[in-house]
Motif scaffolding. Structure first.
Motif, short mmCIF file in Angstrom:
data_model
loop_
_atom_site.label_atom_id
_atom_site.label_comp_id
_atom_site.label_asym_id
_atom_site.label_seq_id
_atom_site.Cartn_x
_atom_site.Cartn_y
_atom_site.Cartn_z
N ALA A 134 -8.79 -45.41 20.20
CA ALA A 134 -7.88 -44.79 21.46
C ALA A 134 -6.40 -45.09 21.36
O ALA A 134 -5.55 -44.13 21.88
CB ALA A 134 -8.56 -45.33 22.61
N THR A 135 -5.99 -45.94 20.69
CA THR A 135 -4.56 -46.38 20.48
C THR A 135 -3.83 -45.14 19.64
O THR A 135 -2.82 -44.49 19.96
CB THR A 135 -4.21 -47.52 19.76
N ALA A 136 -4.61 -44.73 18.65
CA ALA A 136 -4.15 -43.28 17.78
C ALA A 136 -4.10 -42.23 18.80
O ALA A 136 -3.03 -41.62 18.62
CB ALA A 136 -5.07 -43.24 16.72
N VAL A 137 -4.95 -41.97 19.77
CA VAL A 137 -5.03 -40.87 20.59
C VAL A 137 -3.91 -41.04 21.61
O VAL A 137 -3.28 -39.89 21.83
CB VAL A 137 -6.34 -40.90 21.32
N VAL A 138 -3.62 -42.04 22.14
CA VAL A 138 -2.39 -42.30 23.09
C VAL A 138 -1.18 -42.04 22.24
O VAL A 138 -0.56 -41.53 22.78
CB VAL A 138 -2.46 -43.83 23.70
N VAL A 139 -1.26 -42.63 21.01
CA VAL A 139 0.29 -42.46 20.37
C VAL A 139 0.41 -40.74 20.21
O VAL A 139 1.54 -40.05 20.32
CB VAL A 139 0.20 -43.07 18.82
N VAL A 140 -0.43 -40.16 19.69
CA VAL A 140 -0.31 -38.63 19.46
C VAL A 140 -0.20 -37.86 20.66
O VAL A 140 0.71 -36.93 20.68
CB VAL A 140 -1.84 -38.18 18.85
N LEU A 141 -0.89 -38.17 21.65
CA LEU A 141 -1.07 -37.28 23.05
C LEU A 141 0.31 -37.54 23.72
O LEU A 141 0.91 -36.72 24.60
CB LEU A 141 -2.05 -37.24 23.53
N ALA A 145 8.07 -44.00 22.04
CA ALA A 145 8.92 -44.11 21.08
C ALA A 145 8.29 -45.43 20.42
O ALA A 145 8.05 -46.37 20.99
CB ALA A 145 10.28 -44.59 21.73
N PRO A 146 8.30 -45.38 18.78
CA PRO A 146 7.77 -46.36 18.13
C PRO A 146 8.55 -47.61 18.29
O PRO A 146 7.75 -48.57 18.31
CB PRO A 146 7.97 -46.03 16.88
N ALA A 147 9.62 -47.70 18.60
CA ALA A 147 10.49 -49.00 18.75
C ALA A 147 10.09 -49.68 19.91
O ALA A 147 10.42 -50.69 20.14
CB ALA A 147 11.93 -48.78 18.52
N ARG A 148 9.54 -48.85 20.99
CA ARG A 148 9.15 -49.59 22.20
C ARG A 148 7.76 -49.94 22.05
O ARG A 148 7.45 -51.06 22.45
CB ARG A 148 9.41 -48.40 23.25
N LEU A 149 6.88 -49.08 21.56
CA LEU A 149 5.31 -49.14 21.85
C LEU A 149 4.92 -50.27 20.84
O LEU A 149 4.11 -51.27 21.16
CB LEU A 149 4.66 -47.99 21.46
N VAL A 150 5.44 -50.24 19.57
CA VAL A 150 4.78 -51.14 18.48
C VAL A 150 4.89 -52.51 18.97
O VAL A 150 4.00 -53.28 18.88
CB VAL A 150 5.20 -50.68 17.09
N PRO A 151 5.99 -52.90 19.34
CA PRO A 151 6.25 -54.54 19.66
C PRO A 151 5.31 -54.70 20.87
O PRO A 151 4.87 -56.07 20.76
CB PRO A 151 7.66 -54.50 20.11
N LEU A 152 5.38 -53.83 21.82
CA LEU A 152 4.56 -54.18 23.18
C LEU A 152 3.17 -54.17 22.58
O LEU A 152 2.43 -55.13 23.10
CB LEU A 152 4.79 -53.01 24.24
N LEU A 153 2.69 -53.35 21.73
CA LEU A 153 1.20 -53.33 21.36
C LEU A 153 0.85 -54.54 20.55
O LEU A 153 -0.19 -55.37 20.82
CB LEU A 153 0.90 -51.95 20.50
N CYS A 154 1.67 -55.01 19.58
CA CYS A 154 1.47 -56.21 18.98
C CYS A 154 1.49 -57.35 19.74
O CYS A 154 0.49 -58.15 19.66
CB CYS A 154 2.58 -56.34 17.82
N GLY A 155 2.41 -57.57 20.60
CA GLY A 155 2.30 -58.58 21.41
C GLY A 155 1.44 -58.96 22.53
O GLY A 155 0.80 -59.72 22.60
N ALA A 156 1.03 -57.69 23.08
CA ALA A 156 -0.14 -57.61 24.16
C ALA A 156 -1.47 -57.87 23.35
O ALA A 156 -2.27 -58.57 23.98
CB ALA A 156 -0.21 -56.24 24.84
N SER A 157 -1.64 -57.37 22.11
CA SER A 157 -2.94 -57.64 21.52
C SER A 157 -2.90 -59.13 21.17
O SER A 157 -3.88 -59.86 21.31
CB SER A 157 -3.13 -56.79 20.36
#
Length: 182
Positions: A134-141, A145-157
């Motif tokens: 579902a993360t892949a779907v969120v990214v595509v659809l 911004a990768p610089a915003r999402l990737v650190p948040l996603l990593c930290g949140a997980s």
């Protein structure tokens, strides 16, 4: 699902004893205390992510992480629920999503391909975790911004894993999380 069958005798009509029957293998219903603990623990973890998001003024609770929290707390001993799978798979999914987004654009077709690529990558990395698809779907659809999402996603997980570790120790007799860290 399995069925038990017995061959009917020749020349006779089958009766209830010889008809196939379905054998139920669903897990046992949890005790009320365990159910309330699970509801409270998952809710507490997700509220923790919301609170962190409020403090940093960023959306930290994304739908795939809610599914991760439910899976981790509901089945804490499965390989799909272990920290390695949770963290690495979401990062692989984001990478796959951004790669497919760059190649094919923000379409439902591209999102479906990103899910397949994510599944392949997570299986190859030995980090399967269904919510990461579902993360892949969120990214595509949504094209965040990768610089915003990737650190948040990593930290949140990582926060999700650490909070699940903590809440798994609140109730005596509850399965301990994680079964292994890496």
């Amino acid at each position: 699902m399995s069925t038990d069958t017995a061959a009917p005798e020749t020349g006779t009509t089958p009766d209830r004893a010889t008809e196939p029957r379905i054998v139920v293998r669903a897990p046992a219903r949890p005790a009320p205390a365990a159910a309330f603990h699970s509801i409270g623990a998952v809710t507490l973890v997700l509220l923790g992510l919301v609170a962190i998001g409020g403090v940093i003024h960023e959306p930290v609770l994304i739908p795939p992480l809610a599914a991760s929290a439910a899976l981790v707390h509901g089945a804490p001993t499965l390989p799909l629920s272990q920290p390695r799978s949770v963290v690495v798979s979401h990062l692989l999914a984001a990478g796959a999503g951004y790669a497919i987004l760059a190649l094919a654009g923000a379409t439902a077709w591209a999102a479906a391909i990103a899910v397949g690529v994510t599944l392949a990558l997570t299986l190859l990395a030995r980090t399967p975790h269904a919510p990461a698809c579902a993360t892949a779907v969120v990214v595509v659809l949504q094209s965040p911004a990768p610089a915003r999402l990737v650190p948040l996603l990593c930290g949140a997980s990582i926060v999700l894993v650490l909070m699940e570790f903590a809440v798994s120790r609140l109730r005596r007799g509850a399965p301990r999380y994680p079964a292994y860290w890496w």
